[in-house]
Design an enzyme around this catalytic site. Structure first.
Site, short mmCIF file in Angstrom:
data_model
loop_
_atom_site.label_atom_id
_atom_site.label_comp_id
_atom_site.label_asym_id
_atom_site.label_seq_id
_atom_site.Cartn_x
_atom_site.Cartn_y
_atom_site.Cartn_z
N ASP A 32 1.00 -1.10 -0.03
CA ASP A 32 0.06 -0.02 -0.18
C ASP A 32 0.75 1.25 0.03
O ASP A 32 2.06 1.32 0.79
CB ASP A 32 -0.86 -0.18 1.27
N HIS A 104 -10.11 -5.13 -3.52
CA HIS A 104 -8.76 -5.50 -2.85
C HIS A 104 -8.87 -5.94 -1.23
O HIS A 104 -9.75 -5.25 -0.82
CB HIS A 104 -7.89 -4.10 -2.86
P1 AMP Z 1 -9.62 1.23 0.28
O1 AMP Z 1 -10.28 2.41 1.34
O2 AMP Z 1 -10.17 0.04 0.73
O3 AMP Z 1 -10.56 1.80 -1.04
O4 AMP Z 1 -8.08 1.34 0.41
C1 AMP Z 1 -7.36 1.77 -0.83
C2 AMP Z 1 -6.10 1.83 -0.62
O5 AMP Z 1 -5.39 1.82 -1.80
C3 AMP Z 1 -5.61 2.63 0.52
O6 AMP Z 1 -5.00 2.17 1.56
C4 AMP Z 1 -4.65 3.48 -0.33
O7 AMP Z 1 -3.70 3.83 0.31
C5 AMP Z 1 -4.22 2.47 -1.50
N1 AMP Z 1 -3.64 2.95 -2.78
C6 AMP Z 1 -4.16 3.94 -3.52
N2 AMP Z 1 -3.41 4.12 -4.59
C7 AMP Z 1 -2.27 3.17 -4.53
C8 AMP Z 1 -1.20 2.96 -5.28
N3 AMP Z 1 -0.92 3.71 -6.32
N4 AMP Z 1 -0.19 2.03 -4.92
C9 AMP Z 1 -0.64 1.36 -3.78
N5 AMP Z 1 -1.63 1.66 -2.98
C10 AMP Z 1 -2.53 2.59 -3.35
#
Ligand code: AMP
Ligand code: ZN
Length: 118
Positions: A32, A104
């Protein structure tokens, strides 16, 4: 089918840089970008599935595989032991805190988790 606008589809395809810790023909696991714990890895299906609401009976094997990959990642990260441990999280909707619309599974560990979650 990849979604042109989807950041996780781009990560799966290698079009956006990420720290991939595991990848096979059906799932990808990467760190993440904004970690909430010392270990914070996301396990995603390689195929674009927007949210938990879009999962069908045909995805049951895939979802089971995501769970098993999550435990493998935890093993790789040396937290798959009773004295360490970790938490698996799937968010959905506003109350769940869903931000990215590509399914995810969060693997969180390396620190003691609170309960109930905030
Ligand atoms: P959610 O709130 O369950 O939708 O979590 C989305 C997650 O994706 C968050 O923890 C973000 O930090 C992560 N995220 C967003 N963009 C990226 C990226 N480019 N690479 C890695 N993690 C990401
Ligand atoms: Zn996607």
């Amino acid at each position: 089918m990849a979604n042109q606008e989807c950041i996780f589809c781009k990560i799966v395809a290698g079009e956006v840089p990420s720290d991939i810790v595991y990848q096979d023909e059906s799932v990808t696991a990467f760190r993440d970008i904004n970690p909430q714990a010392p270990v914070h890895v996301l396990v995603v299906p390689n195929r674009h599935i927007a949210t938990l609401a879009d999962i069908t009976a045909e995805d049951e094997l895939l979802l089971g595989h995501m769970l098993r990959v999550a435990t493998q990642v935890a093993e790789q990260e040396k937290i798959h032991t009773p004295d360490r441990g970790y938490r698996l999280v799937l968010n959905y909707g506003q109350d769940g805190g869903l931000l990215v619309h590509h399914v995810h599974l969060h693997v969180l560990g390396g620190r003691r988790m609170g309960w109930p979650p905030g």
